[in-house]
Scaffold this motif. Structure first.
Motif, PDB file in Angstrom:
ATOM      1  N   MET A 190      20.036  10.653  48.325  1.00 26.00           N
ATOM      2  CA  MET A 190      19.362  10.504  47.047  1.00 26.00           C
ATOM      3  C   MET A 190      17.880  10.825  47.204  1.00 26.00           C
ATOM      4  SD  MET A 190      21.559   9.354  44.580  1.00 26.00           S
ATOM      5  CE  MET A 190      20.459   8.566  43.459  1.00 26.00           C
ATOM      6  N   GLY A 191      17.102   9.892  47.758  1.00 24.71           N
ATOM      7  CA  GLY A 191      15.689  10.154  47.961  1.00 24.71           C
ATOM      8  C   GLY A 191      14.853   9.849  46.740  1.00 24.71           C
ATOM      9  N   MET A 192      13.571  10.122  46.867  1.00 18.11           N
ATOM     10  CA  MET A 192      12.622   9.856  45.790  1.00 18.11           C
ATOM     11  C   MET A 192      12.158  11.179  45.193  1.00 18.11           C
ATOM     12  SD  MET A 192       9.230   7.445  45.831  1.00 18.11           S
ATOM     13  CE  MET A 192       8.194   8.459  46.859  1.00 18.11           C
ATOM     14  N   TYR A 193      12.042  11.184  43.860  1.00 19.34           N
ATOM     15  CA  TYR A 193      11.629  12.371  43.130  1.00 19.34           C
ATOM     16  C   TYR A 193      10.383  12.064  42.316  1.00 19.34           C
ATOM     17  CZ  TYR A 193      16.246  14.338  44.109  1.00 19.34           C
ATOM     18  OH  TYR A 193      17.364  14.827  44.734  1.00 19.34           O
ATOM     19  N   LEU A 194       9.609  13.101  42.036  1.00 19.71           N
ATOM     20  CA  LEU A 194       8.492  13.028  41.096  1.00 19.71           C
ATOM     21  C   LEU A 194       8.901  13.864  39.892  1.00 19.71           C
ATOM     22  CD1 LEU A 194       5.611  12.147  40.420  1.00 19.71           C
ATOM     23  CD2 LEU A 194       4.777  14.134  41.699  1.00 19.71           C
ATOM     24  N   VAL A 195       8.950  13.236  38.709  1.00 21.16           N
ATOM     25  CA  VAL A 195       9.485  13.906  37.529  1.00 21.16           C
ATOM     26  C   VAL A 195       8.592  13.686  36.318  1.00 21.16           C
ATOM     27  CG1 VAL A 195      11.869  13.689  38.349  1.00 21.16           C
ATOM     28  CG2 VAL A 195      10.920  11.945  36.821  1.00 21.16           C
ATOM     29  N   SER A 196       8.666  14.620  35.380  1.00 23.15           N
ATOM     30  CA  SER A 196       8.008  14.452  34.087  1.00 23.15           C
ATOM     31  C   SER A 196       8.961  13.706  33.164  1.00 23.15           C
ATOM     32  CB  SER A 196       7.642  15.814  33.493  1.00 23.15           C
ATOM     33  OG  SER A 196       8.796  16.629  33.376  1.00 23.15           O
ATOM     34  N   VAL A 197       8.385  12.971  32.204  1.00 20.25           N
ATOM     35  CA  VAL A 197       9.219  12.265  31.227  1.00 20.25           C
ATOM     36  C   VAL A 197       8.727  12.579  29.822  1.00 20.25           C
ATOM     37  CG1 VAL A 197       9.902  10.395  32.780  1.00 20.25           C
ATOM     38  CG2 VAL A 197       7.825  10.150  31.426  1.00 20.25           C
ATOM     39  N   GLY A 198       9.664  12.542  28.887  1.00 17.89           N
ATOM     40  CA  GLY A 198       9.346  12.786  27.492  1.00 17.89           C
ATOM     41  C   GLY A 198       9.222  11.491  26.719  1.00 17.89           C
ATOM     42  N   ALA A 199       8.956  11.622  25.431  1.00 17.67           N
ATOM     43  CA  ALA A 199       8.674  10.460  24.588  1.00 17.67           C
ATOM     44  C   ALA A 199       9.830   9.468  24.550  1.00 17.67           C
ATOM     45  CB  ALA A 199       8.349  10.933  23.167  1.00 17.67           C
ATOM     46  N   ARG A 200      11.042   9.965  24.488  1.00 17.22           N
ATOM     47  CA  ARG A 200      12.190   9.054  24.378  1.00 17.22           C
ATOM     48  C   ARG A 200      12.248   8.090  25.551  1.00 17.22           C
ATOM     49  NH1 ARG A 200      18.505  10.834  23.602  1.00 17.22           N
ATOM     50  NH2 ARG A 200      19.342   8.752  23.607  1.00 17.22           N
ATOM     51  N   GLU A 201      12.118   8.616  26.772  1.00 16.10           N
ATOM     52  CA  GLU A 201      12.153   7.755  27.954  1.00 16.10           C
ATOM     53  C   GLU A 201      10.875   6.921  28.072  1.00 16.10           C
ATOM     54  OE1 GLU A 201      13.074   8.040  32.744  1.00 16.10           O
ATOM     55  OE2 GLU A 201      12.770   9.873  31.604  1.00 16.10           O
ATOM     56  N   TRP A 202       9.732   7.516  27.726  1.00 15.59           N
ATOM     57  CA  TRP A 202       8.455   6.821  27.868  1.00 15.59           C
ATOM     58  C   TRP A 202       8.393   5.574  26.987  1.00 15.59           C
ATOM     59  CZ3 TRP A 202       4.645   6.432  31.139  1.00 15.59           C
ATOM     60  CH2 TRP A 202       3.412   5.929  30.742  1.00 15.59           C
ATOM     61  N   PHE A 203       8.892   5.683  25.789  1.00 16.37           N
ATOM     62  CA  PHE A 203       8.780   4.566  24.853  1.00 16.37           C
ATOM     63  C   PHE A 203      10.026   3.686  24.801  1.00 16.37           C
ATOM     64  CE2 PHE A 203       5.696   7.659  23.044  1.00 16.37           C
ATOM     65  CZ  PHE A 203       4.561   6.881  23.215  1.00 16.37           C
ATOM     66  N   ALA A 204      11.065   4.008  25.578  1.00 18.28           N
ATOM     67  CA  ALA A 204      12.304   3.229  25.558  1.00 18.28           C
ATOM     68  C   ALA A 204      12.047   1.810  26.051  1.00 18.28           C
ATOM     69  CB  ALA A 204      13.366   3.898  26.424  1.00 18.28           C
ATOM     70  N   ARG A 205      12.627   0.855  25.342  1.00 22.65           N
ATOM     71  CA  ARG A 205      12.467  -0.554  25.723  1.00 22.65           C
ATOM     72  C   ARG A 205      13.823  -1.139  26.049  1.00 22.65           C
ATOM     73  NH1 ARG A 205       7.237  -2.750  24.443  1.00 22.65           N
ATOM     74  NH2 ARG A 205       8.035  -4.631  25.420  1.00 22.65           N
ATOM     75  N   GLY A 206      13.826  -2.117  26.884  1.00 25.39           N
ATOM     76  CA  GLY A 206      15.036  -2.833  27.265  1.00 25.39           C
ATOM     77  C   GLY A 206      14.614  -3.933  28.210  1.00 25.39           C
ATOM     78  N   ALA A 207      15.549  -4.463  28.933  1.00 24.18           N
ATOM     79  CA  ALA A 207      15.208  -5.487  29.924  1.00 24.18           C
ATOM     80  C   ALA A 207      14.267  -4.872  30.950  1.00 24.18           C
ATOM     81  CB  ALA A 207      16.470  -6.001  30.605  1.00 24.18           C
TER      82      ALA A 207
END
Length: 197
Positions: free
Chosen positions: A1-18
């Motif tokens: 798996m490893g670690m990635y550096l990724v861009s995110v859009g508005a949907r993921e940026w503003f998503a709320r949950g636990a």
């Protein structure tokens, strides 16, 4: 798996949950950052572009190289504050921050979130780029995982072998300088945040 550096859009940026639900998105980070920006008299960060994947450019690179040489280069050439700005962040945003902002929100790889401004990251990295020099044959920033593939396919090693004795002779160091440079430039060009996943 490893670690990635990724861009995110508005949907993921503003998503709320636990808050401890990794699939919940980054809404807790976004809310905490906006609260802190407003507290400092700055406008909130609400102009995040739409989904990065599928409808526009997306940034994705995997951490496949050792950071030892890169960390040593940063220690040799940067102040401790610049080091933290350059690679201590967990979220990179496309606007100027005089200093990184610490948020008491757990991130995927740390107990808190450190937000850095892409202009400051880019300025420090351009100094490192001038010292290391980007080798001939390095792919232009474009497709996802392009830099990662170049490194894994021995392009970095071949470029380093052609430049013995220089700071750019360490393929791991070149990989990390290029990775963070590309991330900062992508964030500024597309107005989106980048995070580790």
């Amino acid at each position: 798996m490893g670690m990635y550096l990724v861009s995110v859009g508005a949907r993921e940026w503003f998503a709320r949950g636990a808050q401890d639900d990794e699939a919940a998105g980054l809404g807790h980070v976004a809310a905490a950052l906006n609260e802190e920006l407003v507290r400092r008299g700055l406008p909130p960060y609400t102009s995040v572009p739409g989904a990065a994947a599928g409808r526009g450019p997306a940034f994705e690179e995997k951490f496949v190289a050792s950071m030892d040489g890169y960390a040593a280069l940063c220690r040799a050439l940067l102040s401790p504050e610049e080091e933290e700005t350059v690679h201590g962040w967990t979220v990179l945003v496309p606007f100027s921050l005089e200093e990184p902002i610490r948020l008491p929100v757990e991130s995927g790889y740390a107990d808190e979130t450190l937000v850095a401004g892409a202009p400051q990251v880019l300025a420090a990295l351009e100094g490192l780029e001038a010292v290391v020099g980007m080798p001939d044959g390095m792919p232009a920033a474009g497709r996802k995982l392009e830099l990662t593939s170049w490194y894994l396919d021995a392009g970095a090693a071949a470029s380093a072998a052609a430049r013995p004795g220089s700071r750019g002779a360490d393929p791991d160091t070149v990989f990390h300088v290029a990775l963070y440079l590309r991330a900062a430039r992508f964030s500024l060009r597309h107005g989106c945040p980048l995070v580790y996943t």
